[in-house]
Write an enzyme that holds these catalytic residues in place. Structure first.
Site: not given
Length: 355
Positions: A69, A187, A221-222, A322
């Site tokens: 993503h 990420d 996605e997040e 994150h």
């Protein structure tokens, strides 16, 4: 097994510099689409704005899908405060202390970009003493100090800034001589870069995959639903390429490809997981099997949406997920090599997969 590691790292650095918080990913998706075109890989846009690329294989009766993503954590303007600063609402799951002091940019609906800094409402030690240390970081005490001459709401609105404007965080990408990659948004822009590197290798070597394989570059996605739609009906195996979580009690490190056995959604397909482990051992890759307790992927989102697929999750080991993340180029290499080995291997036999 060769992979274009330098290309993967360079691709990540380029992509990380393109702001793409969930909900505002058009520029990143457009860049990926352009890169796919340069690699000679055809793709189409989904209705949700993601990209679905296709590599034809020896058969298209039963197909594979891999996903990564482009969307990242970010924020949105919740309120323009009377002092000319901005109150935020978070996009994605992260603690506010992870972005405190970070440079950011605000993008208006007209496309104007303004810079700023994320601070607490009581940032000055010389004014508030020890109070900043005790302050719980919540939505109510975080704000953006805009780098413009503003002292009230009218000044801010005159810039074109309004409620609902997107706020993105400066990734601060650094690649060290020792091979570490430090950046926000590893990420999952690392996963995107690795997939593009694998595609580059397949095209350069003119490899014929045993199965037609789809590559879904998702963009939500997040916030939980990036890869749960737009999946071709003939997809049998679905592998998410996302970050491997590092921390106390984890086996994953910054040098390995992490193979997920279970996350908050439950176990991943056991047969596929065992195949991935076997491939990693066969090719002498550094790998770890791990459980991610506070995690969900596009693969698990696809199962929740009702897709009848065998699902798996792998990715480079990433520290401080994150927050300001870090990994090593070795994890890019191990992940890319495992993906390439998987693409050339037969589908798993038995329950949930037919060879």
């Amino acid at each position: 097994m060769n992979i274009p590691l330098a290309y993967m790292v360079e691709t990540f650095c380029t992509l990380a510099a393109i702001p793409s918080p969930s909900g505002n990913t058009e520029k990143a998706i457009a860049w990926v689409a352009g890169e796919l075109q340069r690699l000679g890989v055809s793709c189409v846009r989904t209705n949700k704005g993601a990209l679905l690329a296709t590599l034809p294989g020896a058969t298209d009766k039963r197909c594979r899908l891999l996903t990564a993503h482009v969307d990242t954590l970010g924020a949105m303007v919740k309120e323009i405060k009377g002092n000319g600063r901005l109150k935020l609402t978070a996009i994605g799951g992260f603690p506010w202390n992870a972005v405190e002091g970070e440079h950011c940019q605000i993008e208006t609906a007209s496309g104007r970009i303004y810079s700023g800094t994320i601070l607490t409402t009581k940032a000055s030690v010389h004014v508030y003493g020890r109070e900043p240390q005790k302050l719980e970081r919540t939505d109510e005490v975080m704000e953006v100090r805009i780098d413009e001459k503003v002292s009230g709401k009218a000044d801010v609105r005159a810039l074109g800034i309004e409620v609902g404007d997107f706020v993105s965080f400066d990734p601060r990408v650094t690649v060290t001589e020792s091979g570490f990659i430090k950046s926000r948004h590893l990420d999952d822009k690392a996963g995107v870069a690795i997939l593009l590197g694998v595609l580059k290798q397949v095209k350069q070597q003119q490899l014929l995959l045993p199965y037609t394989t789809y590559f879904l570059f998702s963009n939500n996605e997040e916030i939980g639903y990036g890869g749960n739609a737009g999946i071709p009906a003939n997809t049998v195996e679905y592998v998410a390429v996302d970050m491997g979580a590092i921390g106390e009690g984890q086996t994953t490190d910054e040098y390995c490809v992490s193979i997920c056995a279970k996350d908050s959604s439950g176990p991943y397909h056991y047969g596929l997981r065992k195949q991935l482990v076997q491939l990693a051992e066969q090719h002498r890759l550094r790998y770890r099997v791990d459980i991610y307790p506070h995690y969900g992927s596009d693969a698990s989102a696809a199962l929740r949406a009702g897709y009848d697929v065998v699902h798996g999750l792998i990715g480079p080991g990433i520290d401080a997920s994150h927050a300001h993340e870090r990994t090593h180029q070795e994890s890019f290499a191990n992940t890319g090599k495992l993906i390439l080995a998987y693409l050339m291997a037969p589908m798993i036999a038995g329950q949930g997969g037919v060879a």
